[in-house]
Design a protein around this motif. Structure first.
Motif, short mmCIF file in Angstrom:
data_model
loop_
_atom_site.label_atom_id
_atom_site.label_comp_id
_atom_site.label_asym_id
_atom_site.label_seq_id
_atom_site.Cartn_x
_atom_site.Cartn_y
_atom_site.Cartn_z
N PRO A 154 -13.70 8.83 10.18
CA PRO A 154 -12.75 9.14 11.25
C PRO A 154 -12.23 7.90 11.97
O PRO A 154 -12.94 6.90 12.09
CB PRO A 154 -13.57 10.03 12.20
CG PRO A 154 -15.00 9.64 11.96
CD PRO A 154 -15.07 9.29 10.50
N TYR A 155 -10.98 7.99 12.40
CA TYR A 155 -10.33 6.98 13.24
C TYR A 155 -10.03 5.67 12.52
O TYR A 155 -9.52 4.74 13.12
CB TYR A 155 -11.15 6.68 14.50
CG TYR A 155 -11.59 7.92 15.22
CD1 TYR A 155 -10.66 8.82 15.74
CD2 TYR A 155 -12.94 8.22 15.36
CE1 TYR A 155 -11.06 9.98 16.38
CE2 TYR A 155 -13.35 9.38 16.01
CZ TYR A 155 -12.41 10.25 16.52
OH TYR A 155 -12.81 11.40 17.15
N ARG A 156 -10.32 5.57 11.25
CA ARG A 156 -10.02 4.34 10.53
C ARG A 156 -8.53 4.27 10.18
O ARG A 156 -7.90 3.22 10.26
CB ARG A 156 -10.88 4.24 9.26
CG ARG A 156 -10.63 3.02 8.42
CD ARG A 156 -11.02 1.75 9.13
NE ARG A 156 -12.45 1.67 9.37
CZ ARG A 156 -13.06 0.65 9.90
NH1 ARG A 156 -12.37 -0.41 10.29
NH2 ARG A 156 -14.36 0.66 10.11
N VAL A 157 -7.98 5.40 9.74
CA VAL A 157 -6.56 5.49 9.43
C VAL A 157 -5.99 6.76 10.06
O VAL A 157 -6.73 7.60 10.56
CB VAL A 157 -6.31 5.52 7.91
CG1 VAL A 157 -6.68 4.18 7.27
CG2 VAL A 157 -7.08 6.66 7.25
N MET A 158 -4.70 6.89 10.04
CA MET A 158 -4.05 8.07 10.61
C MET A 158 -4.41 9.33 9.83
O MET A 158 -4.73 9.26 8.63
CB MET A 158 -2.54 7.88 10.63
CG MET A 158 -1.90 7.77 9.27
SD MET A 158 -0.10 7.53 9.34
CE MET A 158 0.00 5.94 10.17
N PRO A 159 -4.40 10.49 10.47
CA PRO A 159 -4.75 11.74 9.79
C PRO A 159 -3.91 12.02 8.55
O PRO A 159 -4.40 12.60 7.57
CB PRO A 159 -4.51 12.80 10.87
CG PRO A 159 -4.67 12.08 12.16
CD PRO A 159 -4.14 10.70 11.92
N GLY A 160 -2.65 11.60 8.57
CA GLY A 160 -1.79 11.81 7.41
C GLY A 160 -2.27 11.11 6.16
O GLY A 160 -2.09 11.59 5.05
N TRP A 161 -2.92 9.96 6.35
CA TRP A 161 -3.51 9.26 5.21
C TRP A 161 -4.71 10.03 4.66
O TRP A 161 -4.82 10.24 3.46
CB TRP A 161 -3.96 7.86 5.64
CG TRP A 161 -2.95 6.78 5.39
CD1 TRP A 161 -1.69 6.71 5.91
CD2 TRP A 161 -3.12 5.64 4.57
NE1 TRP A 161 -1.08 5.58 5.47
CE2 TRP A 161 -1.92 4.89 4.65
CE3 TRP A 161 -4.18 5.14 3.81
CZ2 TRP A 161 -1.75 3.69 3.96
CZ3 TRP A 161 -4.01 3.95 3.13
CH2 TRP A 161 -2.80 3.23 3.21
N THR A 162 -5.60 10.42 5.56
CA THR A 162 -6.81 11.12 5.13
C THR A 162 -6.46 12.39 4.37
O THR A 162 -7.04 12.70 3.33
CB THR A 162 -7.69 11.46 6.34
OG1 THR A 162 -8.00 10.25 7.05
CG2 THR A 162 -8.97 12.15 5.92
N GLU A 163 -5.50 13.12 4.89
CA GLU A 163 -5.07 14.36 4.24
C GLU A 163 -4.27 14.07 2.98
O GLU A 163 -4.41 14.76 1.96
CB GLU A 163 -4.23 15.18 5.22
CG GLU A 163 -3.75 16.50 4.67
CD GLU A 163 -2.92 17.28 5.68
OE1 GLU A 163 -2.10 18.11 5.26
OE2 GLU A 163 -3.09 17.05 6.90
N GLY A 164 -3.44 13.04 3.03
CA GLY A 164 -2.50 12.79 1.94
C GLY A 164 -3.11 12.22 0.68
O GLY A 164 -2.60 12.48 -0.42
N ILE A 165 -4.18 11.43 0.77
CA ILE A 165 -4.75 10.84 -0.44
C ILE A 165 -5.87 11.69 -1.03
O ILE A 165 -6.48 11.32 -2.04
CB ILE A 165 -5.26 9.40 -0.18
CG1 ILE A 165 -6.46 9.40 0.77
CG2 ILE A 165 -4.14 8.54 0.36
CD1 ILE A 165 -7.07 8.01 0.96
N LYS A 166 -6.13 12.83 -0.42
CA LYS A 166 -7.16 13.72 -0.93
C LYS A 166 -6.86 14.11 -2.37
O LYS A 166 -5.74 14.46 -2.72
CB LYS A 166 -7.24 14.98 -0.07
CG LYS A 166 -8.32 15.96 -0.49
CD LYS A 166 -8.35 17.16 0.44
CE LYS A 166 -9.44 18.13 0.05
NZ LYS A 166 -9.48 19.31 0.96
#
Length: 203
Positions: free
Chosen positions: A105-117
């Motif tokens: 958490p908090y390392r990158v924006m939520p869009g990154w976490t969701e988008g590279i899944k």
């Protein structure tokens, strides 16, 4: 004679119907048309229909290259390369190469976490990220205005293993090598007891 021919014709039709597989409707042309429509190439792609400045616009992505490595999992330490641009004017605002622990958490924006899944090592994916999954109403300095829709192209170069990579990541050394400087920040985290012990033993 006519009665005999009629009887034979009805018998042939009855025997033919016996070859229809159980559960298969004789109205199959409609079913085929429905399936073709649902899987048609003409159906709208969320990536192509993404609208900037649209309320409730979800994230959209498209794989440029799927990759042949492992699918990334939460907790994996990965090396990524990226470019970022504003969708409003197609202006690039950032690019770089850095290590990321996926799912942290908090390392990158939520869009990154969701988008590279679901990406594989070696894969490249383009993300279109709405403001609510990026910098929202606040923006980021003079480079990213409030409520900005962002587009990133992300490549997963490799998955890192080993205590040295973990040490470099946790201390922030080599965390991000890039030409711009607005997307990520170097955070110097406390060294874990395991790495601390390894340093004392090694040096």
């Amino acid at each position: 004679m006519m009665t005999t021919r009629l009887f034979v014709l009805l018998s042939v039709l009855a025997s033919t119907s016996a070859f229809i597989a159980p559960g298969l409707s004789t109205s199959y042309p409609r079913a085929i048309i429905t399936r073709r429509y649902e899987s048609s190439e003409d159906s709208e792609d969320p990536f192509d229909t993404y609208a900037i400045n649209a309320r409730d616009q979800p994230l959209a992505f498209r794989d440029v290259e799927v990759g042949s490595g492992d699918v990334i999992a939460e907790g994996d330490l990965i090396q990524v390369e990226y470019t970022g641009k504003l969708m409003a004017n197609n202006k690039q605002f950032d690019e770089g190469n850095f290590k990321l622990k996926y799912g942290e958490p908090y390392r990158v924006m939520p869009g990154w976490t969701e988008g590279i899944k679901g990406m594989r090592v070696g894969g490249t994916r383009t993300l279109k990220i709405p403001p609510k999954l990026a910098y929202g109403t606040r923006g980021a300095g003079d480079t990213i205005p409030p409520n900005a829709d962002l587009e990133f192209q992300i490549k997963i170069l490799e998955k890192k293993d080993g205590i040295v990579d973990e040490f470099l990541y946790k201390t922030g050394f080599g965390l991000n090598v890039k030409t711009g400087g607005v997307l990520f920040f170097v955070a110097f985290l406390a060294v874990s007891p395991q790495i601390d012990a390894w340093i004392a033993k090694t040096f």
